[in-house]
Each structure stands twice: as structure tokens, then as C-alpha cells.
Design an enzyme around this catalytic site. Structure first.
Site, PDB file in Angstrom:
ATOM      1  N   ALA A 158       0.732  -1.277  -0.050  1.00  0.00           N
ATOM      2  CA  ALA A 158       0.075   0.156   0.072  1.00  0.00           C
ATOM      3  C   ALA A 158       0.986   1.302  -0.007  1.00  0.00           C
ATOM      4  O   ALA A 158       1.858   1.224   1.063  1.00  0.00           O
ATOM      5  CB  ALA A 158      -0.872   0.188   1.469  1.00  0.00           C
ATOM      6  N   LYS A 159       0.343   2.088  -0.835  1.00  0.00           N
ATOM      7  CA  LYS A 159       1.093   3.542  -0.590  1.00  0.00           C
ATOM      8  C   LYS A 159       0.525   4.352  -0.002  1.00  0.00           C
ATOM      9  O   LYS A 159      -0.581   5.292  -0.039  1.00  0.00           O
ATOM     10  CB  LYS A 159       1.180   4.125  -2.171  1.00  0.00           C
ATOM     11  CG  LYS A 159       2.229   5.261  -2.388  1.00  0.00           C
ATOM     12  CD  LYS A 159       2.247   5.595  -3.919  1.00  0.00           C
ATOM     13  CE  LYS A 159       3.107   6.955  -3.917  1.00  0.00           C
ATOM     14  NZ  LYS A 159       4.351   6.851  -3.703  1.00  0.00           N
ATOM     15  N   ALA A 160       0.840   4.268   1.436  1.00  0.00           N
ATOM     16  CA  ALA A 160       0.063   4.949   2.678  1.00  0.00           C
ATOM     17  C   ALA A 160       0.920   5.958   3.252  1.00  0.00           C
ATOM     18  O   ALA A 160       2.294   5.834   3.382  1.00  0.00           O
ATOM     19  CB  ALA A 160      -0.104   3.864   3.810  1.00  0.00           C
ATOM     20  N   TYR A 164       5.445   6.852   4.835  1.00  0.00           N
ATOM     21  CA  TYR A 164       6.476   7.795   4.643  1.00  0.00           C
ATOM     22  C   TYR A 164       7.077   8.412   5.790  1.00  0.00           C
ATOM     23  O   TYR A 164       7.869   9.252   5.613  1.00  0.00           O
ATOM     24  CB  TYR A 164       5.788   8.658   3.403  1.00  0.00           C
ATOM     25  CG  TYR A 164       5.742   8.055   2.121  1.00  0.00           C
ATOM     26  CD1 TYR A 164       6.499   8.225   1.213  1.00  0.00           C
ATOM     27  CD2 TYR A 164       4.795   7.080   1.837  1.00  0.00           C
ATOM     28  CE1 TYR A 164       6.888   7.773   0.080  1.00  0.00           C
ATOM     29  CE2 TYR A 164       5.000   6.245   0.756  1.00  0.00           C
ATOM     30  CZ  TYR A 164       5.910   6.842  -0.218  1.00  0.00           C
ATOM     31  OH  TYR A 164       5.708   6.106  -1.656  1.00  0.00           O
TER      32      TYR A 164
END
Length: 314
Positions: A158-160, A164
Site C-alpha cells: 500500500a502506498k500509505a 512515509y
């Protein structure tokens, strides 16, 4: 600093840039509950076109599904059309798009399920992420002391937004120590990725890149480069990569929507190869930019023209 554009898309409507605000007690502020994408629209010989729009929207939907945030009412096709509309409304020739799905204002607690899910899409002009010079001369990078997310902690597919925070630590440490970027190892001590880029290593004419199981985001530019390399008959191996391979590689390069295809000229002050952009990296760069700028045929159907205004089928 960002250069504002005129409109941002919010839950099906265009609003003014300055009106895209959230409450300080929105769930996303305290708990990082967001998923997002980074997408580039390129100025091509036939007008602006969004690169790999379908794949980006699919990954956004996948990320939202993993985090149980897919309660919004928009289909993948509607989100894709919204992005095309946004570029057109803002009269952009080229830009960076940021669709983001977030948990908004409502309840405040770790349980997010009572909070509304909001969808925004913004776009603005954004240059070369690691600098214009890095594209030709290469970036100086270091191995970070911060490890990439371990399996079964946070989902790296998942690009959550929460992921980051780890990326910020990697990048800030690198900058503080005089480097352009940092490379993280996975929980087993093998090469994972940069703070916001996938990584490729070239040795004896073969391209190696870490597998998805090494806590890497399944990058869309990563997939693009793998496809281009196959087209060019360059051998590819997805393999666990030990740290020391970076020191003895002939070439190393990053890929990502922001970084595009950026060579690495040194790792921990050790020159990579001859300390310049290598021939295979340069070849892949040329192929990549020729496709996205429309000077070579889009043989894989990666570009979605903004001005054609076709409905995107996903």
C-alpha cells in the site's frame, strides 16, 4: 515550495486551491490514515498525456482496500476521468498529480471506521525530484541506518502516508550527512529501496532488482523499466541483493514517478563503476523519456491523452 494551480478536485467537485482544507482534528492528522499516488502528466508531441493512469488508479484503489478505506462512492474510471479533467481545467501542459484518500473529521481514536473518507486530487508543476544534474551525472547516496518496514508491521504494497514517516527519516539522515538520498535495507539486511524510489543494480550486463518481498513498493516506473529492459533484450533478475553488491556494481539507478530514471554515482562515498552514468542506465533513460515525451511510439499504451477526453476503462 509548491506553485498553486487554480482548482483541486474534492469528492466529485472542483474547488479553489485555497479552499482545500481539513480540520486539525481530522483522523489523518493524528494517525496518518491516508493513501495516495504520485502521477506525472507529460507534455508530448500530441499534447499533455498522463503516464500509466490506469495502473496508478488501480494501485490507489488497492491501497484503500488494504486499509479498509474504500467506502467512497467513486469508481476507478471516475477517478481517472477526474484526473484528466483536473489537468484540463488547470490548463496544464505537464504536471505532477497527487490523488489522496484520507480519513477526515469525525471521531478521534485509533479505530478509524466512524470517520468519513475524503478523496482529493491536486496537480502542480514539479521538476526533477533529485535535481536536473542527477539525471546525467548521478546522485551521491548512502546506506541508511533506518531499516525498511518489516513484514507484517505495515503493508508495503500500500502506498500509505504512514509509511512515509520511515521514508522521511531515511531522507533527512541522508541530507544531514551530505548525501542526496538514502538507501534502506530490509529487516534481513538486504537492499530494499530508497526513501521514495525503487532501485536497480547492474552487474556484468544483467539488471538485478529486489523482489516485492524485500519490503519494496511495487513501483509503476519500476514495472515500466522492467518492460523496457525486456524489449531491449537486457537480462533481468528479481533477486535478494546483499548490501555489498552496491559497492561492486557496474551501475546503479533509481526509478520512481518523481525520480523517473536517475543514476547513482556513489554509495557511501564509494564510486559506482566509473562514477558516472553507465551505458545501460543511459539507454533505459533514453527509451523512457522517448516514450513519455511522445517521440517514440507508445507501443504499450501507457499514455492517456488529456485532450482526447475519452472515458478511461479500468
Amino acid at each position: 515550495m509548491l506553485t498553486p494551480t487554480e482548482k483541486i478536485w474534492h469528492n466529485g467537485k472542483f474547488i479553489d486551491w485555497d479552499d482545500a482544507r481539513i480540520h486539525v482534528l481530522s483522523h489523518v492528522v493524528s494517525y496518518g490514515s491516508s493513501v495516495f499516488e504520485g502521477i506525472r502528466c507529460y507534455e508530448t508531441t500530441s499534447g499533455p498525456a498522463i503516464f500509466r493512469l490506469r495502473e496508478h488508479v488501480r494501485r490507489l484503489m488497492d491501497s484503500a482496500h488494504i486499509y479498509r478505506m474504500d467506502s467512497f462512492s467513486f469508481t476507478a474510471s471516475e477517478l481517472a476521468d477526474a484526473m484528466l479533467d483536473l489537468v484540463s481545467v488547470n490548463r496544464m501542459r505537464s504536471c505532477y498529480l497527487r490523488p489522496i484518500v484520507l480519513r477526515g473529521y469525525g471521531d478521534l481514536g485509533v479505530n478509524p471506521l466512524k470517520n468519513p473518507v475524503d478523496v482529493y486530487v491536486a496537480c502542480w508543476e514539479w521538476g526533477k525530484y533529485l535535481g536536473e544534474e542527477a539525471l546525467s551525472s548521478g546522485a551521491d547516496v548512502c546506506i541508511s541506518s533506518w531499516t525498511r518496514l518489516a513484514p507484517n508491521t505495515l503493508p508495503t504494497l500500500a502506498k500509505a502516508g504512514a509509511n512515509y514517516m520511515n521514508s522521511q527519516l531515511i531522507r533527512m539522515e541522508a541530507i544531514a550527512n551530505g548525501y542526496t538520498e538514502g538507501i534502506a535495507l530490509d529487516s534481513s539486511g538486504n537492499v530494499s529501496e530508497g526513501s521514495g524510489e525503487n532501485i536497480f543494480v547492474i552487474r556484468d550486463g544483467r539488471i538485478l532488482t529486489p523482489p516485492i518481498g524485500s519490503s519494496v513498493l511495487p513501483g509503476i516506473t519500476r514495472d515500466t523499466v522492467l518492460t523496457l529492459a525486456r524489449d531491449l533484450n537486457i537480462p533481468i533478475v528479481e533477486s535478494v541483493i546483499p548490501r555489498e553488491m552496491l559497492y561492486i556494481a557496474d551501475e546503479v539507478f533509481f526509478t520512481g514517478t518523481a525520480a523517473e530514471v536517475t543514476p547513482v554515482r556513489s554509495v557511501d562515498r564509494i564510486p559506482v563503476g566509473k562514477g558516472t552514468r553507465g551505458p545501460i542506465t543511459e539507454l533505459l533513460q533514453r527509451e523512457f523519456f522517448a516514450v513519455v515525451n511522445g517521440t517514440k511510439p507508445d507501443r504499450h499504451g501507457w499514455l492517456t491523452a488529456v485532450e482526447s477526453r475519452q472515458t478511461v476503462s479500468l
